[in-house]
Design an enzyme around this catalytic site. Sequence first.
Site, PDB file in Angstrom:
ATOM      1  N   HIS A 189     -63.004  -5.700 -15.321  1.00  0.00           N
ATOM      2  CA  HIS A 189     -61.470  -6.076 -15.779  1.00  0.00           C
ATOM      3  C   HIS A 189     -61.305  -7.446 -15.288  1.00  0.00           C
ATOM      4  O   HIS A 189     -61.686  -7.858 -14.152  1.00  0.00           O
ATOM      5  CB  HIS A 189     -60.601  -4.879 -15.685  1.00  0.00           C
ATOM      6  CG  HIS A 189     -59.911  -5.005 -14.220  1.00  0.00           C
ATOM      7  ND1 HIS A 189     -59.087  -5.785 -13.519  1.00  0.00           N
ATOM      8  CD2 HIS A 189     -60.355  -4.327 -13.022  1.00  0.00           C
ATOM      9  CE1 HIS A 189     -58.808  -5.481 -12.487  1.00  0.00           C
ATOM     10  NE2 HIS A 189     -59.492  -4.574 -12.095  1.00  0.00           N
ATOM     11  N   CYS A 190     -60.506  -8.244 -15.922  1.00  0.00           N
ATOM     12  CA  CYS A 190     -59.550  -9.298 -15.160  1.00  0.00           C
ATOM     13  C   CYS A 190     -58.233  -9.071 -15.643  1.00  0.00           C
ATOM     14  O   CYS A 190     -57.659  -7.969 -14.981  1.00  0.00           O
ATOM     15  CB  CYS A 190     -59.930 -10.577 -15.957  1.00  0.00           C
ATOM     16  SG  CYS A 190     -60.353 -10.872 -17.533  1.00  0.00           S
ATOM     17  N   HIS A 191     -57.581  -9.858 -16.220  1.00  0.00           N
ATOM     18  CA  HIS A 191     -56.048  -9.471 -16.684  1.00  0.00           C
ATOM     19  C   HIS A 191     -55.912  -8.783 -17.916  1.00  0.00           C
ATOM     20  O   HIS A 191     -55.765  -7.369 -18.048  1.00  0.00           O
ATOM     21  CB  HIS A 191     -55.261 -10.756 -16.735  1.00  0.00           C
ATOM     22  CG  HIS A 191     -53.610 -10.396 -17.174  1.00  0.00           C
ATOM     23  ND1 HIS A 191     -53.087 -11.202 -18.154  1.00  0.00           N
ATOM     24  CD2 HIS A 191     -52.870  -9.157 -17.025  1.00  0.00           C
ATOM     25  CE1 HIS A 191     -51.861 -10.760 -18.335  1.00  0.00           C
ATOM     26  NE2 HIS A 191     -51.818  -9.590 -17.634  1.00  0.00           N
TER      27      HIS A 191
END
Length: 747
Positions: A189-191
């Site tokens: 995940h990132c944002h």
Amino acid sequence: MAAGVLPQNEDPYSTLVNSSGHAAHMDENSGRPAPKYTKVGERLRHVIPGHMACSMACGGRACKYENPARWSEQEQAIKGVYSSWVTDNILAMARPSSELLEKYRIIEQFLGQGIKTIINLQRPGEHASCGSALEQESGFTYLPEAFMEAGIYFYNFGWKDYGVASLTAILDMVKVMTFALQEGKVAVHCHAGLGRTGVLIACYLVFATRMTADQAIIFVRAKRPNSIQTRGQLLCVREFTQFLAPLRNIFSCCDPKAHAVTLAQYLIRQRHLLHGYEARLLKYVPKIIHLVCKLLLDLAENRPVVMKSMLEGPVLSAEIEKTVSEMVTLQLDQELLRQNSDVPDPFNPTAEVAEFENQDVILSTEQEFDPLWKRRDIECLQPLTHLKRQLSYSDSDLKRAKAILEQGETPWTVPAQELLDHSLQHQKPTSHCYMPPTPELGFNKEALVQNTFSFWTPSKCGGLEGLKDEGSLLLCRKDIPKEVQRSRTFSVGVSCSHNPGEPVPPNFTSIHKDPEQVTHCRCEAPGGWVPGPVHEMVRSPCSPLNCGSSPKAQFPHGQETQDSTDLSEAVPHAGLQPELSAEARRILAAKALANLNEFVEKEEVKRKVEMWQKELNSREEAWERICGERDPFILCSLMWSWVEQLKEPVITKEDVDMLVDRQADAAEALFLLEKGQYQTILCVLHCIVSLQTLPMEVEEACLLHAIKAFTKVNFDSENGPIVYDTLKKIFKHTLEEKRKMAKDSLS
């Protein structure tokens, strides 16, 4: 990756799936994946303050990426999180929060789904104005300890939003993913789980399957719509693919070609790709030399070879092939519909040419969509799962394939078996390494339409005549053996003898012609492997090490497909000959190391070696499959051919002059060389020592051949006697010391 200021016309996931809006993210002129934003839009995303971008893009504190109510169940592979399974083992997701972790019991869902690792690509403090407040202790919306306390590994690679990481940093991340996938499934995940997350997963697919960059982008976008957003991110995946190409090259003179390198340069390349225990073990020794020496000793001692499962790669390759094919076909169909023009008579040659000339939307880089395992290895297309595509191409698509053929490329739409049969008739090795010429293909439109997307279904395999030498084990079967027992015996003759009371080895051609006997493709792979759910490996022709016997393989239960049959029912077990003594096996292995192959056809060995050179250059799985090669002459010839194709000798003229000038003591001489040099030499000498007591003439031949390969100097050359006398003295002393140490350790 935060989605940033989203385009007004961005379609939701359901719209993309139902209307196949994926084609909208393709460049209409080149047919390549296109960025989601304009150049101006990308520039704005770098200058707009973070809190304003969060408010404009995703709602600020009401961030849609952290609000499960904004997403359908289909868009929540993990309930409570905007997430998608890109592969069966890799999850792309938006960032979770402590509130969501507790409310939706996300950690329990992770454990239930078999997710053992979470990779966070955010920087601490990032997107503080979005969604839930950041945890003070971590700077993220959750505490990593919450996952780690549950036994889930946590990795954080800080990656600037909308930015790209360096190629070496991405390579490190990809290697961590590779290791993590050995433990279980991985969540990234990132944002929003779109930009940076998509780039990393695409780069992993390139690394793991050797697919092209555009294929990886298409595949990730098909599974996770709106992924890989900016031009920089698209370029990052493409540059990473180019970065890997020379690192993977083992034999510089074989396709895909690369510049020749020295031993030191090769070891640097090898360190880039290896990770974990293997990287530490092979820090100063080329993998091919270490592996061949180990396999040679296993053969000499008749030890079993343990092979780890490589199931993920082939299954993933089949899934990627299917998805990319459908996406590109969909794009072509939509382009034709948009043109809304009259279709000329397909049987009118004049109209056909006119339509082709007026075709203004042509995939000029269609080879980018051509899977690497098809373009380079046409003969090894069969995926593990039997995917039967009931699709066909329009006339314009056929003309596009014709244009590619005229440019000398291999169209990815050409039926695999037709390409293979034709190419095998035209292959003519032109150098020490295998370099097949591009075949001139002839096919008609009807055959192409009939066979489009029917890649290697069981009925396509045909006989073994054109496949047995260059088949692919892992791309041809779903049942991966955990252990292959070497039970073939050494033989001192070329031909196989047969006991009257034992079954006659089968004729493979006749087996494939009988549909009642065999319904699954069993194409013999390099080294005698027979793909398919077999319980008895079969090899032909015979070699001095395996003549007249059959290896045994154990397979995991529950992986057989419906149309697979037990080979033991269709293929009689080959007869076993009395095994040679342990001493005889070791002597024969030493003769292979000395290249004294009086019992083997040299042309056959050369052909097999060239095939393995190509395999190792083209496929990562070849390292696993070569463990099934049971002919020591082929293994040793392969190893020496690698040594001889280096840009510079392992032991250069300057090295020999240094040893002569210093009159170095034999016990310390090797340590005067670079660490990579003497560790490589010691690996081969250790192999000779491990073969225990050998006849003097055989050991002498081993040393002479090693000196010739390591120095590229013939004995009868100008300085040959000096080189051979100097190095033979050092090598013999090393052997004596190692034997003494081995004897002391036993006493």
